[in-house]
Design a protein around this motif. Structure first.
Motif, PDB file in Angstrom:
ATOM      1  N   ARG A  20       0.833  -1.203   0.000  1.00 36.63           N
ATOM      2  CA  ARG A  20       0.000   0.000   0.000  1.00 36.63           C
ATOM      3  C   ARG A  20       0.871   1.258   0.000  1.00 36.63           C
ATOM      4  NH1 ARG A  20      -3.221  -3.135   3.324  1.00 36.63           N
ATOM      5  NH2 ARG A  20      -2.289  -2.265   5.194  1.00 36.63           N
ATOM      6  N   ALA A  21       1.946   1.226   0.783  1.00 36.32           N
ATOM      7  CA  ALA A  21       2.863   2.369   0.815  1.00 36.32           C
ATOM      8  C   ALA A  21       3.546   2.557  -0.540  1.00 36.32           C
ATOM      9  CB  ALA A  21       3.907   2.171   1.914  1.00 36.32           C
ATOM     10  N   MET A  22       3.948   1.446  -1.166  1.00 33.55           N
ATOM     11  CA  MET A  22       4.570   1.542  -2.490  1.00 33.55           C
ATOM     12  C   MET A  22       3.571   2.060  -3.518  1.00 33.55           C
ATOM     13  SD  MET A  22       7.090  -1.747  -2.811  1.00 33.55           S
ATOM     14  CE  MET A  22       6.221  -2.949  -1.812  1.00 33.55           C
ATOM     15  N   ALA A  23       2.300   1.696  -3.367  1.00 27.96           N
ATOM     16  CA  ALA A  23       1.268   2.170  -4.288  1.00 27.96           C
ATOM     17  C   ALA A  23       1.122   3.685  -4.178  1.00 27.96           C
ATOM     18  CB  ALA A  23      -0.056   1.478  -3.988  1.00 27.96           C
ATOM     19  N   LEU A  24       1.111   4.188  -2.958  1.00 28.26           N
ATOM     20  CA  LEU A  24       0.986   5.634  -2.779  1.00 28.26           C
ATOM     21  C   LEU A  24       2.219   6.365  -3.289  1.00 28.26           C
ATOM     22  CD1 LEU A  24      -0.729   5.850   0.708  1.00 28.26           C
ATOM     23  CD2 LEU A  24      -1.724   6.294  -1.543  1.00 28.26           C
ATOM     24  N   SER A  25       3.387   5.812  -3.070  1.00 30.20           N
ATOM     25  CA  SER A  25       4.590   6.467  -3.566  1.00 30.20           C
ATOM     26  C   SER A  25       4.657   6.412  -5.089  1.00 30.20           C
ATOM     27  CB  SER A  25       5.853   5.859  -2.947  1.00 30.20           C
ATOM     28  OG  SER A  25       6.038   4.545  -3.398  1.00 30.20           O
ATOM     29  N   ALA A  26       4.066   5.386  -5.690  1.00 27.19           N
ATOM     30  CA  ALA A  26       4.029   5.300  -7.148  1.00 27.19           C
ATOM     31  C   ALA A  26       3.226   6.458  -7.739  1.00 27.19           C
ATOM     32  CB  ALA A  26       3.432   3.965  -7.593  1.00 27.19           C
ATOM     33  N   LEU A  27       2.202   6.901  -7.020  1.00 29.52           N
ATOM     34  CA  LEU A  27       1.395   8.020  -7.512  1.00 29.52           C
ATOM     35  C   LEU A  27       2.175   9.323  -7.542  1.00 29.52           C
ATOM     36  CD1 LEU A  27      -2.052   7.402  -5.790  1.00 29.52           C
ATOM     37  CD2 LEU A  27      -1.418   6.990  -8.184  1.00 29.52           C
ATOM     38  N   HIS A  28       3.180   9.445  -6.682  1.00 27.96           N
ATOM     39  CA  HIS A  28       3.955  10.680  -6.588  1.00 27.96           C
ATOM     40  C   HIS A  28       5.268  10.619  -7.357  1.00 27.96           C
ATOM     41  CE1 HIS A  28       1.143  12.220  -3.654  1.00 27.96           C
ATOM     42  NE2 HIS A  28       1.243  11.075  -3.001  1.00 27.96           N
ATOM     43  N   ALA A  29       5.511   9.541  -8.064  1.00 33.02           N
ATOM     44  CA  ALA A  29       6.768   9.385  -8.797  1.00 33.02           C
ATOM     45  C   ALA A  29       6.836  10.367  -9.965  1.00 33.02           C
ATOM     46  CB  ALA A  29       6.893   7.956  -9.311  1.00 33.02           C
ATOM     47  N   ASP A  30       8.035  10.608 -10.401  1.00 30.28           N
ATOM     48  CA  ASP A  30       8.265  11.537 -11.506  1.00 30.28           C
ATOM     49  C   ASP A  30       8.272  10.761 -12.830  1.00 30.28           C
ATOM     50  OD1 ASP A  30       8.796  13.878 -12.826  1.00 30.28           O
ATOM     51  OD2 ASP A  30      10.953  13.778 -12.489  1.00 30.28           O
ATOM     52  N   THR A  31       7.121  10.181 -13.157  1.00 31.48           N
ATOM     53  CA  THR A  31       6.959   9.416 -14.392  1.00 31.48           C
ATOM     54  C   THR A  31       5.629   9.795 -15.024  1.00 31.48           C
ATOM     55  OG1 THR A  31       5.951   7.587 -13.184  1.00 31.48           O
ATOM     56  CG2 THR A  31       8.313   7.434 -13.562  1.00 31.48           C
ATOM     57  N   SER A  32       5.346   9.206 -16.158  1.00 29.81           N
ATOM     58  CA  SER A  32       4.087   9.533 -16.841  1.00 29.81           C
ATOM     59  C   SER A  32       2.899   9.029 -16.026  1.00 29.81           C
ATOM     60  CB  SER A  32       4.066   8.917 -18.236  1.00 29.81           C
ATOM     61  OG  SER A  32       3.984   7.510 -18.138  1.00 29.81           O
ATOM     62  N   LEU A  33       1.757   9.603 -16.308  1.00 32.37           N
ATOM     63  CA  LEU A  33       0.545   9.238 -15.593  1.00 32.37           C
ATOM     64  C   LEU A  33       0.212   7.763 -15.786  1.00 32.37           C
ATOM     65  CD1 LEU A  33      -1.877  10.031 -13.899  1.00 32.37           C
ATOM     66  CD2 LEU A  33      -3.031  10.722 -16.007  1.00 32.37           C
ATOM     67  N   SER A  34       0.375   7.256 -16.997  1.00 28.42           N
ATOM     68  CA  SER A  34       0.041   5.848 -17.253  1.00 28.42           C
ATOM     69  C   SER A  34       0.942   4.905 -16.457  1.00 28.42           C
ATOM     70  CB  SER A  34       0.123   5.534 -18.746  1.00 28.42           C
ATOM     71  OG  SER A  34       1.448   5.697 -19.217  1.00 28.42           O
TER      72      SER A  34
END
Length: 56
Positions: A20-34
């Motif tokens: 769950r923590a990795m999922a939330l951090s994935a949303l804030h990553a500096d990558t494309s939305l997809s």
């Protein structure tokens, strides 16, 4: 020797929480939305599967 996490509900809960923590951090990553959405969905699916395994 590594223990089987299926035998330890606490370990399953910790792994689900980590996903769950990795999922939330994935949303804030500096990558494309997809890419962010795909990573979020993958981690949340793993977290849900672990929680379902814990209940069963």
């Amino acid at each position: 020797m590594k223990q089987d996490p299926a035998l330890n509900p606490s370990a399953l809960q910790q792994r689900a929480s980590a996903h769950r923590a990795m999922a939330l951090s994935a949303l804030h990553a500096d990558t494309s939305l997809s890419v962010r959405l795909r990573r979020y969905n993958e981690h949340m699916a793993k977290a849900r599967a672990l929680e379902a395994q814990e209940v069963a």
